[in-house]
Design a protein around this motif. Sequence first.
Motif, PDB file in Angstrom:
ATOM      1  N   ASN A  12      12.500   3.426 -13.646  1.00 15.12           N
ATOM      2  CA  ASN A  12      12.234   4.344 -12.536  1.00 15.12           C
ATOM      3  C   ASN A  12      10.776   4.796 -12.662  1.00 15.12           C
ATOM      4  O   ASN A  12      10.060   4.399 -13.585  1.00 15.12           O
ATOM      5  CB  ASN A  12      13.204   5.532 -12.566  1.00 15.12           C
ATOM      6  N   LYS A  13      10.344   5.606 -11.735  1.00 17.86           N
ATOM      7  CA  LYS A  13       8.958   6.065 -11.678  1.00 17.86           C
ATOM      8  C   LYS A  13       8.426   6.506 -13.029  1.00 17.86           C
ATOM      9  O   LYS A  13       9.133   7.177 -13.792  1.00 17.86           O
ATOM     10  CB  LYS A  13       8.874   7.218 -10.656  1.00 17.86           C
ATOM     11  N   ILE A  14       7.202   6.144 -13.325  1.00 21.26           N
ATOM     12  CA  ILE A  14       6.558   6.521 -14.586  1.00 21.26           C
ATOM     13  C   ILE A  14       6.730   8.030 -14.821  1.00 21.26           C
ATOM     14  O   ILE A  14       6.542   8.830 -13.898  1.00 21.26           O
ATOM     15  CB  ILE A  14       5.056   6.109 -14.571  1.00 21.26           C
ATOM     16  N   GLY A  29      16.399   8.795  -9.327  1.00 19.66           N
ATOM     17  CA  GLY A  29      16.789   7.505  -8.757  1.00 19.66           C
ATOM     18  C   GLY A  29      16.449   6.383  -9.727  1.00 19.66           C
ATOM     19  O   GLY A  29      16.174   6.629 -10.914  1.00 19.66           O
ATOM     20  N   ALA A  30      16.477   5.147  -9.242  1.00 15.68           N
ATOM     21  CA  ALA A  30      16.151   3.996 -10.100  1.00 15.68           C
ATOM     22  C   ALA A  30      15.594   2.866  -9.249  1.00 15.68           C
ATOM     23  O   ALA A  30      15.897   2.756  -8.056  1.00 15.68           O
ATOM     24  CB  ALA A  30      17.392   3.517 -10.843  1.00 15.68           C
ATOM     25  N   ASP A  31      14.766   2.048  -9.894  1.00 11.58           N
ATOM     26  CA  ASP A  31      14.219   0.860  -9.227  1.00 11.58           C
ATOM     27  C   ASP A  31      14.902  -0.419  -9.685  1.00 11.58           C
ATOM     28  O   ASP A  31      14.940  -1.409  -8.963  1.00 11.58           O
ATOM     29  CB  ASP A  31      12.713   0.760  -9.476  1.00 11.58           C
ATOM     30  N   ALA A  50      12.817   7.431   0.616  1.00  9.65           N
ATOM     31  CA  ALA A  50      12.874   6.305  -0.325  1.00  9.65           C
ATOM     32  C   ALA A  50      14.013   5.348   0.005  1.00  9.65           C
ATOM     33  O   ALA A  50      14.221   4.355  -0.693  1.00  9.65           O
ATOM     34  CB  ALA A  50      13.039   6.833  -1.741  1.00  9.65           C
ATOM     35  N   THR A  51      14.750   5.674   1.066  1.00 12.57           N
ATOM     36  CA  THR A  51      15.924   4.889   1.462  1.00 12.57           C
ATOM     37  C   THR A  51      15.879   4.760   2.991  1.00 12.57           C
ATOM     38  O   THR A  51      14.933   5.223   3.627  1.00 12.57           O
ATOM     39  CB  THR A  51      17.220   5.637   1.070  1.00 12.57           C
ATOM     40  N   ALA A  52      16.942   4.212   3.566  1.00 15.63           N
ATOM     41  CA  ALA A  52      16.988   4.208   5.034  1.00 15.63           C
ATOM     42  C   ALA A  52      17.339   5.601   5.556  1.00 15.63           C
ATOM     43  O   ALA A  52      17.217   5.877   6.749  1.00 15.63           O
ATOM     44  CB  ALA A  52      18.007   3.182   5.510  1.00 15.63           C
ATOM     45  N   GLY A  80       9.888   3.336  -2.413  1.00  9.15           N
ATOM     46  CA  GLY A  80      11.255   3.714  -2.803  1.00  9.15           C
ATOM     47  C   GLY A  80      12.112   2.463  -2.706  1.00  9.15           C
ATOM     48  O   GLY A  80      12.055   1.741  -1.697  1.00  9.15           O
ATOM     49  N   ALA A  81      12.909   2.211  -3.771  1.00  5.63           N
ATOM     50  CA  ALA A  81      13.581   0.911  -3.896  1.00  5.63           C
ATOM     51  C   ALA A  81      14.441   0.524  -2.681  1.00  5.63           C
ATOM     52  O   ALA A  81      14.236  -0.544  -2.083  1.00  5.63           O
ATOM     53  CB  ALA A  81      14.398   0.897  -5.189  1.00  5.63           C
ATOM     54  N   PRO A  82      15.406   1.366  -2.251  1.00  6.35           N
ATOM     55  CA  PRO A  82      16.230   0.926  -1.114  1.00  6.35           C
ATOM     56  C   PRO A  82      15.416   0.798   0.178  1.00  6.35           C
ATOM     57  O   PRO A  82      15.672  -0.111   0.983  1.00  6.35           O
ATOM     58  CB  PRO A  82      17.286   2.030  -0.990  1.00  6.35           C
ATOM     59  N   ALA A  83      14.424   1.670   0.361  1.00  7.74           N
ATOM     60  CA  ALA A  83      13.618   1.601   1.598  1.00  7.74           C
ATOM     61  C   ALA A  83      12.836   0.291   1.663  1.00  7.74           C
ATOM     62  O   ALA A  83      12.750  -0.334   2.728  1.00  7.74           O
ATOM     63  CB  ALA A  83      12.663   2.797   1.683  1.00  7.74           C
ATOM     64  N   THR A 108       0.821  -1.220   0.000  1.00 13.21           N
ATOM     65  CA  THR A 108       0.000   0.000   0.000  1.00 13.21           C
ATOM     66  C   THR A 108       0.854   1.270   0.000  1.00 13.21           C
ATOM     67  O   THR A 108       0.334   2.374   0.120  1.00 13.21           O
ATOM     68  CB  THR A 108      -0.930   0.015   1.233  1.00 13.21           C
ATOM     69  N   MET A 109       2.157   1.085  -0.090  1.00 10.03           N
ATOM     70  CA  MET A 109       3.118   2.191  -0.219  1.00 10.03           C
ATOM     71  C   MET A 109       3.150   3.132   0.983  1.00 10.03           C
ATOM     72  O   MET A 109       3.429   4.313   0.848  1.00 10.03           O
ATOM     73  CB  MET A 109       2.874   2.946  -1.529  1.00 10.03           C
ATOM     74  N   ARG A 110       2.865   2.565   2.160  1.00 10.58           N
ATOM     75  CA  ARG A 110       3.146   3.336   3.390  1.00 10.58           C
ATOM     76  C   ARG A 110       4.656   3.515   3.479  1.00 10.58           C
ATOM     77  O   ARG A 110       5.150   4.494   4.001  1.00 10.58           O
ATOM     78  CB  ARG A 110       2.624   2.593   4.615  1.00 10.58           C
ATOM     79  N   CYS A 126       9.770  12.138  -8.968  1.00 11.37           N
ATOM     80  CA  CYS A 126       9.380  11.203  -7.908  1.00 11.37           C
ATOM     81  C   CYS A 126      10.099  11.572  -6.603  1.00 11.37           C
ATOM     82  O   CYS A 126      10.474  12.737  -6.389  1.00 11.37           O
ATOM     83  CB  CYS A 126       9.667   9.760  -8.309  1.00 11.37           C
ATOM     84  N   ASN A 127      10.309  10.604  -5.738  1.00 10.33           N
ATOM     85  CA  ASN A 127      11.068  10.845  -4.509  1.00 10.33           C
ATOM     86  C   ASN A 127      12.163   9.805  -4.391  1.00 10.33           C
ATOM     87  O   ASN A 127      11.884   8.611  -4.257  1.00 10.33           O
ATOM     88  CB  ASN A 127      10.174  10.794  -3.262  1.00 10.33           C
ATOM     89  N   ALA A 128      13.398  10.280  -4.488  1.00 11.05           N
ATOM     90  CA  ALA A 128      14.562   9.416  -4.263  1.00 11.05           C
ATOM     91  C   ALA A 128      15.352  10.034  -3.124  1.00 11.05           C
ATOM     92  O   ALA A 128      16.565  10.226  -3.202  1.00 11.05           O
ATOM     93  CB  ALA A 128      15.382   9.292  -5.538  1.00 11.05           C
ATOM     94  N   GLY A 186      19.053   9.569   1.086  1.00 17.08           N
ATOM     95  CA  GLY A 186      18.564   9.547  -0.287  1.00 17.08           C
ATOM     96  C   GLY A 186      19.631   9.254  -1.315  1.00 17.08           C
ATOM     97  O   GLY A 186      20.828   9.324  -1.048  1.00 17.08           O
ATOM     98  N   THR A 187      19.154   8.931  -2.537  1.00 17.97           N
ATOM     99  CA  THR A 187      20.064   8.658  -3.657  1.00 17.97           C
ATOM    100  C   THR A 187      20.166   9.917  -4.526  1.00 17.97           C
ATOM    101  O   THR A 187      21.119  10.678  -4.387  1.00 17.97           O
ATOM    102  CB  THR A 187      19.588   7.433  -4.461  1.00 17.97           C
ATOM    103  N   ALA A 188      19.157  10.178  -5.357  1.00 16.75           N
ATOM    104  CA  ALA A 188      19.183  11.411  -6.165  1.00 16.75           C
ATOM    105  C   ALA A 188      19.163  12.636  -5.251  1.00 16.75           C
ATOM    106  O   ALA A 188      19.944  13.583  -5.432  1.00 16.75           O
ATOM    107  CB  ALA A 188      18.001  11.431  -7.124  1.00 16.75           C
TER     108      ALA A 188
END
Length: 364
Positions: A264-266, A252-254, A180-182, A50-53, A45-47, A174-176, A185-187
């Motif tokens: 990555n995000k649409i 960022g990237a998935d 989206a990480t621990a 982000g790929a690394p998260a 449900t995307m609570r 999007c959000n990188a 962030g990446t980007a």
Amino acid sequence: MADDFVTVTWTPHGTVRLIDQTRLPTEEVYIECRTIEEVADAIRTMRVRGAPAIGVTAAMGLALGAQTIQAENFNAFFAALEGMGSLFTEFFAALEAMGSLLMRTRPTAVNLAWGVRRLLHLARKARDLPLVEIKAALVAEARAMQAEDIRINRAMGQHGQGLLPEQARVLTHCNAGGLATAGYGTAVGVIRAAAEAGKRIMVWVDETRPLLQGARLTAWELQRAGIPATLITDNMAGHFMARGQVDVVVVGADRIARNGDVANKIGTYSVALLARAHGIPFYVAAPISTLDLNLTDGSQIPIEERAPDEVTHIGGRRVAPAGIRVANPAFDVTPASFVDAIITERGVARAPYDVSLPRLAGEA
Ligand code: MRU
């Protein structure tokens, strides 16, 4: 400059705590997952997203699930008869089933499967230890992944910020970020590192329909970090590029295929095309765990299709007629030819990516 929120953490009483990203930016609410099913649901449900998260969260979810496996009791009799081997087999079968549950939640970001496989591998290596110790090792590994991800993002920031000019108007999609990480962030980590190095940075934040990760999350993070940002709708990017008001794009990237094609995000693909048309560098920041060197190109990356109501509704309010047919791919693939560099924690990769990426990944 550390984040003043915590995306995901293992609590002292053995649960997984997440900032609920569906409630941001208006409410800062933390949820606590007590079961692996709750973790899987939070990812679906995307609570947390982000790929690394989701990689770190899935690892913590699996560690959480492992604590509930009752192989000791169930198999004690057979274990006594046959030795420790069967006890582990029972435990591992249950753990693998839990891993599959998590891996089914979201298919595109390879970090999720990477996080799960890393724990399964650890369990296999520790097979001669008592189960109680294997369970503790799984928790320790998942927690280590959280700390490691922040270190990785800081390293990526250092490698990437060198690519940004002293004064830069950076567009991101999007959000990188830390969410989206621990953390860090990446980007957004690259942007933050540039700001921390004293560069004068302004960020164009694409709102990122349908779920508005840019408007809801990136804008929120940048504001809190004190980095100047301007929110735009996705269809404004070309306008500002044409006016010479965008110097560089960082996303960022998935999942990144062996040839450098980037999922990555649409909407990322459209941004990359616009950047190329206007002669603006287009950079991707992603950890090594986002590389999928088993895939020769981006056409093999599975693209998640999400529910139609994410398109027909905004913030719970209907904006399209009931019954309209909807397409809702959550990601797109940007061909490697539009990517000027891929920034990782181990350095910056340039084309040809099928040479530079395996080298950075340490493939023989
Ligand atoms: O659907 P989401 O919000 O999980 O998509 C996130 C993205 O596309 C991010 O850009 C990507 O995961 C990189 S995050 C560091």
